[in-house]
Design an enzyme around this catalytic site. Structure first.
Site, PDB file in Angstrom:
ATOM      1  N   ASP A 428       2.428  -1.367  -4.641  1.00 24.22           N
ATOM      2  CA  ASP A 428       3.160  -0.300  -4.440  1.00 24.22           C
ATOM      3  C   ASP A 428       2.223   0.589  -4.010  1.00 24.22           C
ATOM      4  OD1 ASP A 428       5.127   1.734  -4.903  1.00 24.22           O
ATOM      5  OD2 ASP A 428       3.796   2.241  -7.006  1.00 24.22           O
ATOM      6  N   ASP A 656       9.539   0.044  -9.798  1.00 22.17           N
ATOM      7  CA  ASP A 656       8.727  -1.028  -9.541  1.00 22.17           C
ATOM      8  C   ASP A 656       9.217  -2.208 -10.400  1.00 22.17           C
ATOM      9  OD1 ASP A 656       7.238   0.135  -7.481  1.00 22.17           O
ATOM     10  OD2 ASP A 656       5.860   0.896  -9.190  1.00 22.17           O
TER      11      ASP A 656
END
Lengths: 757, 117
Positions: A428, A656
């Site tokens: 990420d 996430d």
């Protein structure tokens, strides 16, 4: 106010609650006693901690039992038990090997000629062997018999059957030699076989117990990190209290060189703190007012006061210990096969031993009975199910322990196992590869003459001009709440600049801000914002160089002032400030290292294509997934998995979490949200991305150790059992080989400690 | 003659070993709240039916000095616990999945099963 909570055993109704509360309230010093029937727990409030035995007695007086937890005593008990066990084993090993040696001396061809006649006497040998068999082997017999009652066979069963057969045969030969002579069998006892086998098996146990203690060392070390006392400020007085008595909200003073007792937030003072023991990060980190500190870390230079926020089981260290314990309690998938095999192993070995006896009796050479017996004993003794059972768990224990020491928390053995197969890692962007907080990266001065001069000293150096610009922009942005504005204010604060007064501040949503900088009698009109704002004020940004910055993925803030040199109401561009989320220092190095070991790195972000590509390029990431909305991150992970890739996802945010959960290995950054940590299989306590590389290396090393262990354990049994069946190894050598095999597996696991990760 | 006798007894012993170890009856108990498990040459009972979604307290009492049994591992619940000899060790579990879950000693030699219904 001091609080103590403990469990009460034996409560089943509301009146029990009443009786216990009443009994507890009679203890001198108790202010309040609350007993809860649902969870069976009582909480005492008092000014000073109440002694445990007083509580136990009070509860006992009304017929119940107080269960005051004390983890220390359990550890103590285990320690005492282990110590006793080792001492006991040591004596037995020494005695049985010594007696065994005497028997060997008196019975082994070649050396027996030099032995005193007493040692050659079968009755004397019988006495020595009986001592070993019944005294040293007592625990083996007990264990074997109690398992047989459950119709379970284990290691002890094999040893007991093997040595008992040799022992009973020898007794028979000693007392009824004529019977054997009539059968034309030499009346020769095998007391040496039974004694030496037992001695060597016990020696193996002894060494195994010592080595095994080393595999669980990591947890002990972590527990040992905990500070014992805390200097708490209560009622304006500093008092030293036990760490168990610290409650959330307590103010704690920490002096240089002292350990920080619990987790909290600094409210006064500053210091450099060595957090290596918890996060694995070797550089001490500077902490100021408002920063969080972690319990069990070491205060280096300054003195400070902080407020305890997490105590007892909630501290980071306690959580780490719990996680490591849980990981060591979980099973790696690779262990399944070994488990299935070991549950059938021993009975099969017994059947093979019977088969060996029958085979040698029917087809072997003379004396058939003795040959058949010795060979079947060798089969029983050489089989080593323990090596198979120890192969995986010992390596997992060492592996998870090393991880914890490096700030890599592995939640279960499965994640540790899967990590070595990972060939794609998806990162990420925000908060993981980047710091997650925008920072001013470039300042380009376009028109130096228009920078408000009153903030500059006599020297119009470049540095002074930049400072003046920062004062001007930060003073205005201080009034806005925009993250880009915060970055500018932060930059000014870092440079320790004193901000100025602002009048007529206006925030124009989606464009920027405007305001007047006041200094004595001067008043300068400043506009600060994006292209749209500049267009509105007719400011030309042509050839200012903003395109280049934008291509690098940065956000450009334009600053213009009302030009005092012109009589018209005209604004001119003064400077550009480029703001970007900066890349973590460790990111580039980590990506490079991953690419080097052939792992495909992927960046996933909600940013636009240009910004994302620019950052990807900087980091050396080839595959960049830009403009991915949070809900789609999970789908992107699945796409890679469909292509047959083994995917690790590294992230830190709530958004996430689904991707972390669906990935083959989810790796959460420790600075991230609890939700992300919960969803991930591995958590990196430090923010260092190099730990991702270390995790992969650790997994590879651990798996290498496990595979070598399993290979050794299986190969050992698969090769040596047939060798013993063929009669190529004597029972005594077999016992030596068996003792060696378990130890070699544990030693191999301990070698993992030396692995460089 | 003696060879025939040995062959006969050999085959009978192998069959007996198979029957003795592999065809044993499993000792199943239904647990409510607390269940006591005796650790002595194995686990007694070695198959325990426990309720789904409720906390069950497993009380292990180790009477066997065999070091193999000194630890109990409930890997599906991520628990590895040392059992102090001649003492009771409590382990609380709250199953969130139905099914059969193995528990074993530290070396995986002795096994038991939890059935969550």
């Amino acid at each position: 106010m001091n609080k103590q909570t403990f469990a009460i055993k034996g409560m089943h109704c509301a009146s029990c609650v009443y009786i216990n509360e009443k009994a507890l309230k009679t203890i001198p010093g108790v202010i309040e006693a609350v007993v809860n029937l649902t969870n069976g727990k009582a909480t005492l409030s008092s000014d000073a901690p109440i002694e445990e035995n007083k509580i136990i007695d009070a509860v006992k007086s009304v017929g119940y039992q107080a269960m005051i937890e004390n983890d220390g005593t359990l550890d103590e008990k285990i320690k005492i038990e282990k110590k006793r066990e080792l001492k006991d084993l040591k004596i037995k090993v020494v005695v049985s090997l010594f007696l065994g040696a005497l028997i060997v001396w008196g019975s082994f061809p070649g050396i027996m000629d030099f032995a005193p006649s007493l040692f050659k006497n079968f009755y004397f040998q019988f006495v020595l062997a009986t001592i070993v068999q019944l005294w040293a082997g007592r625990d083996l017999y007990r264990a074997a018999i109690s398992s047989l009652r459950h119709r379970i066979a284990n290691m002890d069963t094999l040893v007991v059957i093997g040595t008992t057969v040799a022992f009973l045969y020898s007794i028979f030969v000693t007392f009824f030699p004529k019977f054997f002579m009539d059968l034309k069998i030499e009346a020769m006892p095998y007391f040496d076989v039974s004694t030496v086998i037992l001695g060597l098996i016990l020696l193996g146990r002894f060494l195994e117990a010592q080595a095994k203690a080393g595999t669980g060392e990591a947890i002990k070390k972590l527990i040992g990190l905990q500070a014992k006392t805390a200097r708490v400020i209560r009622n304006n007085k500093e008092i030293d209290i036990s760490i168990d008595e610290v409650v959330a909200g307590d103010l704690i003073r920490v002096r240089p060189g002292e350990k920080i007792p619990v987790d909290g937030i600094i409210i006064e003072g500053e210091s450099a703190i060595d957090e290596s023991m918890v996060t694995g990060e070797s550089m001490p980190s500077s902490k100021y007012k408002g920063d969080t500190v972690i319990g069990a870390t070491m205060n280096k230079s300054g003195s400070f006061v902080y407020k305890a926020t997490k105590v007892g089981k909630d501290t980071l260290l306690a959580q780490i210990i719990k996680l490591v314990e849980e990981a060591q309690g979980s099973k790696a998938p690779i262990q399944r096969l070994a488990d299935i095999i070991s549950s059938y192993f021993v009975p099969i070995v017994i059947m093979l031993a019977i088969g060996t006896f029958v085979g040698w009796y029917l087809f072997g050479s003379n004396p058939v009975f003795i040959n058949a017996m010795l060979r079947s004993i060798a089969v029983l003794i050489i089989a080593c199910p323990c090596a198979m059972g120890l192969a995986t768990p010992t390596a997992i224990m060492v592996g998870t322990g090393i991880g914890a020491q490096h700030g890599i928390l592995i939640k279960d053995a499965e994640s540790l196992e899967t990590a070595h197969k990972v060939n794609t890692i998806i990162f990420d962007k925000t908060g993981t590869l980047t710091k997650g907080k925008p920072e001013v990266t470039d300042i380009i001065l376009i028109n130096k003459n228009l920078i408000p001069k009153f903030f500059i000293g006599k020297q119009k150096t470049e540095k002074n001009l930049v400072s003046a610009l920062l004062i001007t922009t930060a003073s205005i942005e201080k009034l806005s709440e925009h993250p880009l504005g915060e970055a500018i204010v932060k930059k000014a604060e870092e440079e320790k600049l004193v901000l100025s007064e602002v009048e007529g501040f206006k925030s124009l949503t989606g464009k920027g801000v405007t305001g007047n900088i006041k200094y004595q009698k001067s008043n300068i009109k400043v506009i600060l914002g994006n292209k749209k704002l500049m267009e509105n004020f007719d400011v030309s940004i042509h050839q200012s160089g903003h395109e280049k910055l934008e291509k690098e993925g940065k956000t450009v803030v334009f600053m213009a002032v009302k030009n005092l040199f012109l009589t018209t109401n005209h604004y001119s561009l003064v400077a550009l400030l480029a703001i970007a989320d900066t890349i973590k220092e460790s990111a580039k190095e980590a990506i490079l290292a991953l690419n080097k070991i052939g792992i495909e790195t992927v960046m996933i972000t909600g940013d636009n294509e240009a910004t994302a590509t620019a950052i990807g390029k900087k980091l050396g990431i080839k595959t960049v997934l830009a403009e991915v909305i949070p809900q789609d991150k999970e789908r992107e992970v699945k796409k890679f998995q469909k292509e047959g890739k083994v995917v690790a996802m590294v992230g830190d945010g709530i958004n996430d979490a689904p991707a972390l959960a669906v990935a083959d290995v989810g790796i959460a950054m420790g600075s991230g949200t609890d939700v992300a940590i919960e969803a991930a299989g591995i958590t990196l306590v430090n923010k260092n991305l190099i730990s991702v590389v270390s995790t992969i290396k650790l997994s590879k090393q651990t798996m290498k150790t496990i595979k070598l262990n399993l290979f050794w354990a299986f190969a050992y049994n698969v090769i040596l059992i047939p060798v013993a069946m063929m009669g190529l190894i004597s029972p005594i050598l077999a016992s030596g080989a068996m003792a060696f095999s378990s130890i070699s597996v544990i030693t191999n696991s301990l070698l993992l400690k030396r692995a460089k990760i | 003659m003696d060879k025939i006798i040995v062959l006969f007894f050999g085959i009978v012993s192998i069959i007996f070993t198979y029957w003795f170890f592999f065809m044993k009856k499993i000792n199943t108990v239904q647990a409510e709240g607390t269940v006591n498990i005796l650790v002595d040459g194995g686990y007694k009972p070695d198959q325990i039916v426990i309720p789904f979604g409720k906390t069950t307290k497993l009380v292990f009492e180790r009477k066997d000095s065999n070091t193999c049994l000194e630890e109990v591992v409930l890997s599906d619940f991520k628990i590895r616990k040392f059992l102090v000899l001649n003492e009771k060790t409590e382990i609380e579990i709250n199953p969130t999945k139905k099914g059969e879950f193995d528990f074993s000693c530290g070396m995986g030699m002795f096994h038991g099963k939890l059935i969550v219904k």
